[in-house]
Design an enzyme around this catalytic site. Sequence first.
Site, PDB file in Angstrom:
ATOM      1  N   SER A 169      49.090  30.530  49.251  1.00 36.59           N
ATOM      2  CA  SER A 169      49.864  31.210  48.237  1.00 36.59           C
ATOM      3  C   SER A 169      49.723  30.594  46.858  1.00 36.59           C
ATOM      4  O   SER A 169      48.668  30.626  46.256  1.00 36.59           O
ATOM      5  CB  SER A 169      51.323  31.203  48.686  1.00 36.59           C
ATOM      6  OG  SER A 169      52.131  31.909  47.817  1.00 36.59           O
TER       7      SER A 169
ATOM      8  N   ASP B 233      37.666  28.751  39.144  1.00 39.95           N
ATOM      9  CA  ASP B 233      36.988  29.790  38.362  1.00 39.95           C
ATOM     10  C   ASP B 233      36.721  29.348  36.930  1.00 39.95           C
ATOM     11  O   ASP B 233      35.707  29.725  36.335  1.00 39.95           O
ATOM     12  CB  ASP B 233      37.815  31.073  38.352  1.00 39.95           C
ATOM     13  CG  ASP B 233      37.744  31.829  39.672  1.00 39.95           C
ATOM     14  OD1 ASP B 233      37.058  31.345  40.592  1.00 39.95           O
ATOM     15  OD2 ASP B 233      38.384  32.897  39.788  1.00 39.95           O
TER      16      ASP B 233
ATOM     17  N   LYS C 207      46.306  33.718  51.769  1.00 38.92           N
ATOM     18  CA  LYS C 207      47.401  34.664  51.549  1.00 38.92           C
ATOM     19  C   LYS C 207      47.306  35.208  50.132  1.00 38.92           C
ATOM     20  O   LYS C 207      47.530  34.504  49.172  1.00 38.92           O
ATOM     21  CB  LYS C 207      48.748  34.007  51.748  1.00 38.92           C
ATOM     22  CG  LYS C 207      49.883  34.992  51.527  1.00 38.92           C
ATOM     23  CD  LYS C 207      51.218  34.339  51.647  1.00 38.92           C
ATOM     24  CE  LYS C 207      52.340  35.296  51.355  1.00 38.92           C
ATOM     25  NZ  LYS C 207      52.443  35.599  49.914  1.00 38.92           N
TER      26      LYS C 207
END
Length: 455
Positions: free
Chosen positions: A313, A324, A338
């Site tokens: 999460s 990223d 998740k």
Amino acid sequence: MRLTKIRAAVLGLALLVPATVLIAQEQPAPVEATDADKAATKPRDPKEVYSDLALFGEIFDRIRAEYVDPPDEKELVRAAIQGMLTSLDPHSNYLPPADYQDMREDTSGEFGGLGIEVTQEDGLIKVVSPIDDSPASRAGMLSNDLIVKLDGEDVKGMSLDDAVGKMRGAIGTSITLTVVREGVSDPLEFKLTRDTIAMRAVRWSMEGDVAVLRLSRFSEQAFIGIQKAVDGIYKERKNVPPKGIILDLRNNPGGLVDQAVYVADAFLKQGAIVLTRGRGPQDSARYDAAPDPLDKELADVPLVVLINGGSASASEIVAGALQDHKRATLVGSRSFGKGSVQSIISLGADGAMRLTTARYYTPDNRSIQALGIQPDITVLQNVPDDLKGKDEIIGEAGLAGHIKIDGQQETSVGSSVYVPPEKADDTQLQYAIRLIDGEESDPAYPPHPTEQAAK
């Protein structure tokens, strides 16, 4: 530090269980709906809906009138609500008033209890992970332990809520947990004294010139904990930056979305952190980093993030954003996967409902739902012989009824949740320290930010 769009009513209480979908700069191209999709989303005739509700009312009346013992009518209604919500996905459910209070204590970062994250499996209570420096962790309880008795009473047949209710209680009182552990022939007994679980969200230490920050949960104390840890590190080192920082998110089950944004922003000066996409445009949002004194102070400090099968999460939001943006190198094993956001909707005196309201995407427009985040460098632990093959979980993809994304791959193999209690035995941590110290090398470290990574 800021959110580019504040949704206080939702995000202030939104719990991430494992990841959802977030979009960076551009919305993905819409997928053309099939005839089956159109049929499934076509509004039903109100008469059909009322007919179904009439059927529910008829069954409710028959139970009240004919069940062998007079039923508790309030509990009947609550059970029906619970069934309706749990039929949607593994993370939507009804919170009776007591559970709602417990949830608020959890998100505040302070509550009374034993200090274990638990779930229910085959009628037994399964330990997801002990909370750092809690009665459970100090006694030696481990992830994947199965609790079979509470003070000698079988948990078989108890609801998860009832079992948790029995484990919580007045501070200073004791309870005995009977535990079955794979690889151990006889049940184990742990007599635990309930304590205030302060949930100090962040603990830090120096390993030589490398700072290690362990973030155990994204409660309201998460970002404050990061801030205090950095202040403590610089104070101890007389304002000399550490050689590198290791952010340990292993077995961190997640928590509040806004805290995930704040923590990621502590290491980023610009660009998207996470994007959420809900049912309609009004339910979608993008959350960006902004320049602030903390990320300026940390700008030149190399960063390694540790993840494993228990990182879920909010942990995946932070790990995905830092990966990223090429701000950090991820080390460990695949995360939980998740990719959904739950909003807590108050029902007043009747408690609350936890409802999945959005998916999230990383800045590179990645959905990790039922897939997880792959580390840049995979490093596996040396698992004790009695735990080998039993230390892995599939994650979100292994949960019955999990949300599926058309055309998206799902993981089908396990990822380890084992973290040795002693730092010297912690293969992942020791590798990360050697990486920062220059004793190990890998093309993924240090990462090389590009213009694309600014997003």
